[in-house]
Design a protein around this motif. Sequence first.
Motif, PDB file in Angstrom:
ATOM      1  N   LYS A   1      34.991  42.513  59.824  1.00 40.81           N
ATOM      2  CA  LYS A   1      35.670  42.638  58.508  1.00 40.81           C
ATOM      3  C   LYS A   1      35.277  43.966  57.829  1.00 40.81           C
ATOM      4  N   ILE A   2      33.970  44.291  57.863  1.00 41.11           N
ATOM      5  CA  ILE A   2      33.515  45.533  57.219  1.00 41.11           C
ATOM      6  C   ILE A   2      34.155  46.743  57.912  1.00 41.11           C
ATOM      7  N   LEU A   3      34.011  46.770  59.238  1.00 36.36           N
ATOM      8  CA  LEU A   3      34.508  47.925  59.994  1.00 36.36           C
ATOM      9  C   LEU A   3      36.020  48.066  59.881  1.00 36.36           C
ATOM     10  N   SER A   4      36.740  46.949  59.981  1.00 38.70           N
ATOM     11  CA  SER A   4      38.203  47.061  60.011  1.00 38.70           C
ATOM     12  C   SER A   4      38.756  47.477  58.653  1.00 38.70           C
ATOM     13  N   SER A   5      38.184  46.957  57.555  1.00 36.90           N
ATOM     14  CA  SER A   5      38.723  47.339  56.242  1.00 36.90           C
ATOM     15  C   SER A   5      38.476  48.829  55.977  1.00 36.90           C
ATOM     16  N   GLU A   6      37.293  49.316  56.380  1.00 39.12           N
ATOM     17  CA  GLU A   6      37.012  50.737  56.136  1.00 39.12           C
ATOM     18  C   GLU A   6      37.837  51.638  57.064  1.00 39.12           C
ATOM     19  N   THR A   7      38.037  51.186  58.288  1.00 35.65           N
ATOM     20  CA  THR A   7      38.827  51.990  59.229  1.00 35.65           C
ATOM     21  C   THR A   7      40.282  52.043  58.779  1.00 35.65           C
ATOM     22  N   GLN A   8      40.764  50.918  58.280  1.00 35.81           N
ATOM     23  CA  GLN A   8      42.143  50.895  57.770  1.00 35.81           C
ATOM     24  C   GLN A   8      42.313  51.966  56.696  1.00 35.81           C
ATOM     25  N   GLN A   9      41.338  52.064  55.806  1.00 40.87           N
ATOM     26  CA  GLN A   9      41.445  53.068  54.733  1.00 40.87           C
ATOM     27  C   GLN A   9      41.393  54.493  55.292  1.00 40.87           C
ATOM     28  N   ARG A  10      40.563  54.712  56.325  1.00 39.72           N
ATOM     29  CA  ARG A  10      40.488  56.067  56.901  1.00 39.72           C
ATOM     30  C   ARG A  10      41.806  56.432  57.587  1.00 39.72           C
ATOM     31  N   ILE A  11      42.450  55.455  58.205  1.00 35.63           N
ATOM     32  CA  ILE A  11      43.761  55.728  58.834  1.00 35.63           C
ATOM     33  C   ILE A  11      44.782  56.074  57.749  1.00 35.63           C
ATOM     34  N   GLN A  12      44.719  55.321  56.645  1.00 32.96           N
ATOM     35  CA  GLN A  12      45.675  55.574  55.558  1.00 32.96           C
ATOM     36  C   GLN A  12      45.446  56.962  54.937  1.00 32.96           C
ATOM     37  N   GLU A  13      44.193  57.376  54.873  1.00 35.80           N
ATOM     38  CA  GLU A  13      43.900  58.725  54.350  1.00 35.80           C
ATOM     39  C   GLU A  13      44.506  59.786  55.265  1.00 35.80           C
TER      40      GLU A  13
ATOM     41  N   VAL B   1      29.394  43.141  49.346  1.00 38.78           N
ATOM     42  CA  VAL B   1      29.008  41.720  49.436  1.00 38.78           C
ATOM     43  C   VAL B   1      28.927  41.295  50.912  1.00 38.78           C
ATOM     44  N   GLN B   2      29.870  41.796  51.718  1.00 40.98           N
ATOM     45  CA  GLN B   2      29.817  41.503  53.158  1.00 40.98           C
ATOM     46  C   GLN B   2      28.517  42.028  53.768  1.00 40.98           C
ATOM     47  N   ARG B   3      28.103  43.224  53.312  1.00 37.36           N
ATOM     48  CA  ARG B   3      26.857  43.800  53.839  1.00 37.36           C
ATOM     49  C   ARG B   3      25.647  42.963  53.408  1.00 37.36           C
ATOM     50  N   ASN B   4      25.717  42.449  52.174  1.00 36.69           N
ATOM     51  CA  ASN B   4      24.632  41.563  51.706  1.00 36.69           C
ATOM     52  C   ASN B   4      24.517  40.339  52.613  1.00 36.69           C
TER      53      ASN B   4
ATOM     54  N   PRO C   1      38.034  37.266  34.931  1.00 35.79           N
ATOM     55  CA  PRO C   1      37.432  38.504  34.436  1.00 35.79           C
ATOM     56  C   PRO C   1      35.910  38.277  34.371  1.00 35.79           C
ATOM     57  N   GLY C   2      35.140  39.062  35.100  1.00 30.84           N
ATOM     58  CA  GLY C   2      33.682  38.890  35.097  1.00 30.84           C
ATOM     59  C   GLY C   2      33.178  37.968  36.195  1.00 30.84           C
ATOM     60  N   SER C   3      34.056  37.289  36.900  1.00 31.14           N
ATOM     61  CA  SER C   3      33.617  36.416  38.001  1.00 31.14           C
ATOM     62  C   SER C   3      34.454  36.698  39.246  1.00 31.14           C
ATOM     63  N   GLY C   4      33.981  37.655  40.047  1.00 34.53           N
ATOM     64  CA  GLY C   4      34.659  37.991  41.300  1.00 34.53           C
ATOM     65  C   GLY C   4      33.672  37.777  42.433  1.00 34.53           C
ATOM     66  N   SER C   5      32.828  38.799  42.656  1.00 31.23           N
ATOM     67  CA  SER C   5      31.773  38.636  43.675  1.00 31.23           C
ATOM     68  C   SER C   5      30.853  37.491  43.275  1.00 31.23           C
ATOM     69  N   ASP C   6      30.533  37.437  41.992  1.00 31.61           N
ATOM     70  CA  ASP C   6      29.684  36.352  41.494  1.00 31.61           C
ATOM     71  C   ASP C   6      30.587  35.195  41.040  1.00 31.61           C
ATOM     72  N   LEU C   7      31.277  34.621  42.012  1.00 32.30           N
ATOM     73  CA  LEU C   7      32.304  33.623  41.709  1.00 32.30           C
ATOM     74  C   LEU C   7      31.733  32.375  41.032  1.00 32.30           C
ATOM     75  N   ALA C   8      30.487  32.065  41.371  1.00 28.80           N
ATOM     76  CA  ALA C   8      29.895  30.824  40.828  1.00 28.80           C
ATOM     77  C   ALA C   8      29.731  30.882  39.313  1.00 28.80           C
ATOM     78  N   SER C   9      29.880  32.072  38.727  1.00 35.53           N
ATOM     79  CA  SER C   9      29.735  32.173  37.262  1.00 35.53           C
ATOM     80  C   SER C   9      31.052  31.841  36.536  1.00 35.53           C
ATOM     81  N   LEU C  10      32.060  31.371  37.248  1.00 36.16           N
ATOM     82  CA  LEU C  10      33.385  31.185  36.630  1.00 36.16           C
ATOM     83  C   LEU C  10      33.339  30.212  35.442  1.00 36.16           C
ATOM     84  N   GLN C  11      34.232  30.468  34.477  1.00 31.09           N
ATOM     85  CA  GLN C  11      34.167  29.779  33.179  1.00 31.09           C
ATOM     86  C   GLN C  11      35.354  28.876  32.872  1.00 31.09           C
ATOM     87  N   THR C  12      36.450  29.004  33.609  1.00 32.80           N
ATOM     88  CA  THR C  12      37.637  28.178  33.282  1.00 32.80           C
ATOM     89  C   THR C  12      37.235  26.699  33.314  1.00 32.80           C
TER      90      THR C  12
END
Length: 402
Positions: free
Chosen positions: A324-336, A390-393, A134-145
């Motif tokens: 990765k960016i294009l395919s994930s977004e296209t997948q969602q447009r197909i599902q819509e 994050v992929q775009r970054n 919780p709180g460490s996803g994209s910013d994975l390096a902040s993980l606390q466990t």
Amino acid sequence: MDMAHAKEDDLFREEVRDFLAEKLTDDLKRRARAAGWRTFTDHDLAMEWQSILHSRGWVAPAWPKEFGGTGWSVMERFIYQQECLAAGTPRLYPQGLMMLGPTLIGHGTDEQRSEILPRILSGDDLWCQGYSEPGSGSDLASLQTKAVKDGDDYIVNGTKIWTSTAHYANRMFALVRTSTEDRPQKGITFIMLDMDLPGIKVDPIINMAGEHEFNQVFFTDVRVPQAGRVGPEGQGWTVAKYLLEFERGSLSAGASLANALTKLKLFASERERDDAPALIDDGGFRTRLSELEVTADTIAMTEKIVLSSLSANQNPGSAANVSKILSSETQQRIQELAVEAAGYYGVPNHVVLEEFGPNFGPVGPAFARNAAPGYLTGRMSTIAGGTGEVQRNILAKMELGL
Ligand SMILES: Cc1cc2nc3c(=O)[nH]c(=O)nc-3n(C[C@H](O)[C@H](O)[C@H](O)COP(=O)(O)OP(=O)(O)OC[C@H]3O[C@@H](n4cnc5c(N)ncnc54)[C@H](O)[C@@H]3O)c2cc1C
């Protein structure tokens, strides 16, 4: 880029087709179709198909032969993926086969490889990935466990979230914090642990399609042997980044999208809407379908560029991120579009209905039944394995130096 097909490739394709014709029964295909909307797969189905592939030695196409893989070339792996998609094979869990396995081959000790890799291949061990918190996803390096050394063990305290399949897995690979003194990345260690250790609690999280796919995992004074560490203490970030390359890499997204579009087209052609013409004859629908087909082709071509670079042992650079960016977004447009095509037949949530026992049978054509849950679970494709932003970054940094 060399796009020519060698004769050996055609022979290999035949070999794969023969195998699938023999082993992929109608029952397996039907169950794979029914599970098509799921984020990962159907558990029993995945394990059954894994055991069939394991008997043939084809369960880990990307692993070197000496570790129980196929030793196939990049082109052979591509052909195999294409044929599996076209035939509609069940999907396998990726955590052990596509993430931990290659990571141990690259960073594990001989002992870890000989103990763990055969059990991943056979399906005796099922792994889950304990990265996000919780709180460490994209910013994975902040993980606390936290993992604190105690004799030959670490004592682990903290929590992991969105842990897919932790309710089935008997083992977890995880990132834990062993130091807070340097840069956040430097105090992270990569460990492997058994899920039945005292102090581990797995709480289900039900996703919005009604599926129990991921979990939150709690650690209270869990004693984990240090022998389960991969790489040196504090070097877990390097190991984790290596693993993420496998999580994000795919050469078959274009084929997978084309497959989804073919199913959608078939449904739109068959569907009768009272006196109205079939949906495929609707100009607006066709335009959107064509746009998606062009994008799927573009992705397939981008993947071929990646394939060509990999075959020549070159770094594909940012092409994999673009894909990765294009395919994930296209997948969602197909599902819509699939939900729109299903119309009111797409409204009942059959996943939830089946769970609680409906007092009526399935409504509407099979395609429509998968449309709504597929659309809902599909929201994950621009989040899991690194969000679209994050992929775009990463792309902006690599290509534009921003
Ligand atoms: C289906 C599914 C399965 C998953 N399975 C696992 C698993 O098995 N194990 C595991 O460890 N994790 C798993 N995850 C978690 C996944 O890795 C994280 O959800 C992902 O890394 C994003 O982190 P977050 O959810 O904390 O979102 P956040 O990082 O909080 O992001 C929230 C929003 O902010 C944006 N954002 C964040 N930082 C930036 C930035 N620097 N610039 C621009 N925008 C930014 C994001 O793009 C996003 O839109 C899974 C996720 C999903 C959806």
